[in-house]
Design a protein around this motif. Structure first.
Motif, PDB file in Angstrom:
ATOM      1  N   GLN A   1       0.846  -1.189   0.000  1.00 50.87           N
ATOM      2  CA  GLN A   1       0.000   0.000   0.000  1.00 50.87           C
ATOM      3  C   GLN A   1       0.883   1.241   0.000  1.00 50.87           C
ATOM      4  OE1 GLN A   1      -3.425  -0.112  -0.023  1.00 50.87           O
ATOM      5  NE2 GLN A   1      -3.432   2.117  -0.315  1.00 50.87           N
ATOM      6  N   VAL A   2       0.439   2.275  -0.695  1.00 50.66           N
ATOM      7  CA  VAL A   2       1.187   3.519  -0.768  1.00 50.66           C
ATOM      8  C   VAL A   2       1.145   4.240   0.569  1.00 50.66           C
ATOM      9  CG1 VAL A   2       1.220   5.837  -1.778  1.00 50.66           C
ATOM     10  CG2 VAL A   2       0.921   3.821  -3.236  1.00 50.66           C
ATOM     11  N   GLN A   3       2.300   4.727   0.998  1.00 50.72           N
ATOM     12  CA  GLN A   3       2.401   5.572   2.173  1.00 50.72           C
ATOM     13  C   GLN A   3       3.105   6.869   1.809  1.00 50.72           C
ATOM     14  OE1 GLN A   3       4.033   3.612   5.662  1.00 50.72           O
ATOM     15  NE2 GLN A   3       3.276   1.632   4.940  1.00 50.72           N
ATOM     16  N   LEU A   4       2.610   7.977   2.351  1.00 49.30           N
ATOM     17  CA  LEU A   4       3.203   9.287   2.151  1.00 49.30           C
ATOM     18  C   LEU A   4       3.508   9.893   3.514  1.00 49.30           C
ATOM     19  CD1 LEU A   4       0.735  10.682  -0.530  1.00 49.30           C
ATOM     20  CD2 LEU A   4       3.046   9.832  -0.941  1.00 49.30           C
ATOM     21  N   VAL A   5       4.712  10.407   3.676  1.00 42.04           N
ATOM     22  CA  VAL A   5       5.130  10.987   4.941  1.00 42.04           C
ATOM     23  C   VAL A   5       5.718  12.365   4.687  1.00 42.04           C
ATOM     24  CG1 VAL A   5       6.564  10.754   6.987  1.00 42.04           C
ATOM     25  CG2 VAL A   5       5.580   8.718   5.922  1.00 42.04           C
ATOM     26  N   GLU A   6       5.069  13.400   5.247  1.00 40.69           N
ATOM     27  CA  GLU A   6       5.548  14.772   5.126  1.00 40.69           C
ATOM     28  C   GLU A   6       6.508  15.106   6.258  1.00 40.69           C
ATOM     29  OE1 GLU A   6       1.040  15.006   4.033  1.00 40.69           O
ATOM     30  OE2 GLU A   6       2.264  14.047   5.575  1.00 40.69           O
ATOM     31  N   SER A   7       7.400  16.044   5.989  1.00 42.64           N
ATOM     32  CA  SER A   7       8.293  16.562   7.010  1.00 42.64           C
ATOM     33  C   SER A   7       8.697  17.979   6.640  1.00 42.64           C
ATOM     34  CB  SER A   7       9.537  15.682   7.173  1.00 42.64           C
ATOM     35  OG  SER A   7      10.289  15.635   5.975  1.00 42.64           O
ATOM     36  N   GLY A   8       9.246  18.700   7.603  1.00 47.68           N
ATOM     37  CA  GLY A   8       9.782  20.024   7.350  1.00 47.68           C
ATOM     38  C   GLY A   8       8.953  21.179   7.863  1.00 47.68           C
ATOM     39  N   GLY A   9       7.772  20.907   8.395  1.00 44.27           N
ATOM     40  CA  GLY A   9       6.955  21.974   8.932  1.00 44.27           C
ATOM     41  C   GLY A   9       7.530  22.522  10.222  1.00 44.27           C
ATOM     42  N   GLY A  10       6.974  23.642  10.661  1.00 43.73           N
ATOM     43  CA  GLY A  10       7.435  24.257  11.888  1.00 43.73           C
ATOM     44  C   GLY A  10       6.950  25.676  12.013  1.00 43.73           C
ATOM     45  N   LEU A  11       7.572  26.409  12.921  1.00 46.51           N
ATOM     46  CA  LEU A  11       7.243  27.803  13.199  1.00 46.51           C
ATOM     47  C   LEU A  11       8.277  28.706  12.553  1.00 46.51           C
ATOM     48  CD1 LEU A  11       5.618  29.968  14.762  1.00 46.51           C
ATOM     49  CD2 LEU A  11       7.156  29.534  16.697  1.00 46.51           C
ATOM     50  N   VAL A  12       7.813  29.709  11.825  1.00 44.90           N
ATOM     51  CA  VAL A  12       8.707  30.629  11.146  1.00 44.90           C
ATOM     52  C   VAL A  12       8.104  32.029  11.193  1.00 44.90           C
ATOM     53  CG1 VAL A  12       7.681  30.236   8.873  1.00 44.90           C
ATOM     54  CG2 VAL A  12      10.060  30.992   9.043  1.00 44.90           C
ATOM     55  N   GLN A  13       8.948  33.044  11.197  1.00 48.56           N
ATOM     56  CA  GLN A  13       8.483  34.421  11.168  1.00 48.56           C
ATOM     57  C   GLN A  13       8.064  34.823   9.755  1.00 48.56           C
ATOM     58  OE1 GLN A  13      11.510  36.957  12.816  1.00 48.56           O
ATOM     59  NE2 GLN A  13      11.182  36.227  14.901  1.00 48.56           N
ATOM     60  N   ALA A  14       7.146  35.769   9.681  1.00 51.65           N
ATOM     61  CA  ALA A  14       6.737  36.294   8.388  1.00 51.65           C
ATOM     62  C   ALA A  14       7.950  36.756   7.589  1.00 51.65           C
ATOM     63  CB  ALA A  14       5.756  37.447   8.570  1.00 51.65           C
ATOM     64  N   GLY A  15       7.939  36.421   6.308  1.00 50.20           N
ATOM     65  CA  GLY A  15       9.065  36.728   5.441  1.00 50.20           C
ATOM     66  C   GLY A  15      10.103  35.633   5.358  1.00 50.20           C
ATOM     67  N   GLY A  16      10.004  34.649   6.222  1.00 50.79           N
ATOM     68  CA  GLY A  16      10.954  33.557   6.240  1.00 50.79           C
ATOM     69  C   GLY A  16      10.614  32.456   5.260  1.00 50.79           C
ATOM     70  N   SER A  17      11.374  31.367   5.341  1.00 52.63           N
ATOM     71  CA  SER A  17      11.243  30.259   4.403  1.00 52.63           C
ATOM     72  C   SER A  17      11.210  28.923   5.125  1.00 52.63           C
ATOM     73  CB  SER A  17      12.418  30.243   3.418  1.00 52.63           C
ATOM     74  OG  SER A  17      12.456  31.412   2.630  1.00 52.63           O
ATOM     75  N   LEU A  18      10.550  27.964   4.506  1.00 56.94           N
ATOM     76  CA  LEU A  18      10.573  26.572   4.917  1.00 56.94           C
ATOM     77  C   LEU A  18      10.588  25.709   3.671  1.00 56.94           C
ATOM     78  CD1 LEU A  18       7.868  26.372   7.744  1.00 56.94           C
ATOM     79  CD2 LEU A  18      10.330  26.065   8.049  1.00 56.94           C
ATOM     80  N   ARG A  19      11.138  24.511   3.793  1.00 58.69           N
ATOM     81  CA  ARG A  19      11.051  23.528   2.727  1.00 58.69           C
ATOM     82  C   ARG A  19      10.396  22.268   3.263  1.00 58.69           C
ATOM     83  NH1 ARG A  19      16.032  20.666  -0.452  1.00 58.69           N
ATOM     84  NH2 ARG A  19      16.166  19.647   1.601  1.00 58.69           N
ATOM     85  N   LEU A  20       9.267  21.912   2.680  1.00 57.39           N
ATOM     86  CA  LEU A  20       8.574  20.692   3.033  1.00 57.39           C
ATOM     87  C   LEU A  20       9.012  19.556   2.115  1.00 57.39           C
ATOM     88  CD1 LEU A  20       4.929  22.032   3.500  1.00 57.39           C
ATOM     89  CD2 LEU A  20       6.832  22.021   5.140  1.00 57.39           C
ATOM     90  N   SER A  21       9.054  18.356   2.667  1.00 52.10           N
ATOM     91  CA  SER A  21       9.370  17.164   1.898  1.00 52.10           C
ATOM     92  C   SER A  21       8.271  16.137   2.097  1.00 52.10           C
ATOM     93  CB  SER A  21      10.704  16.559   2.342  1.00 52.10           C
ATOM     94  OG  SER A  21      11.768  17.461   2.163  1.00 52.10           O
TER      95      SER A  21
END
Length: 123
Positions: A1-21
């Motif tokens: 069965q297919v499984q999908l797992v996200e990562s990379g979220g969190g708390l960031v200030q406005a104007g900042g960056s995040l990368r989700l996988s």
């Protein structure tokens, strides 16, 4: 069965960056179109971005166009969402999803979903 797992979220200030996988297992990753969606409390699930099997076609939601970039690495079975110039209104749970049949922005046509990762943008 297919499984999908996200990562990379969190708390960031406005104007900042995040990368989700999002990593897919259980099937051949390169056969699936991939999408990112988000949902804030009390709101409908919103389309963010989608990418075709080979990465040659990409769609973005109007609210993130010019700020977010979707990409994929089929050798790593992973799709990414680079999020720049983040705004408080980007705060939501972000989900990745896989679609075998077509590249689409429509939620109900996606076959598999991850558990989601929280993104919180402070002002």
């Amino acid at each position: 069965q297919v499984q999908l797992v996200e990562s990379g979220g969190g708390l960031v200030q406005a104007g900042g960056s995040l990368r989700l996988s999002c990593a897919l297992s259980g099937r051949t990753f390169g056969r699936y179109h991939m999408g990112w969606f988000r949902q804030a409390p009390g709101k409908e699930r919103e389309f963010v971005a989608a990418i075709s099997r080979s990465g040659d076609n990409i769609y973005y939601g109007d609210s993130v166009k010019g700020r977010f970039t979707i990409s994929r690495d089929n050798a790593k079975n992973t799709v990414y969402l680079q999020m720049n110039s983040l705004k408080p209104e980007d705060t939501a749970v972000y989900y990745c999803a896989a679609n075998y049949a077509s590249l689409t922005v429509v939620v109900r046509y996606y076959d598999y979903w991850g558990q989601g990762t929280q993104v919180t943008v402070s002002s």
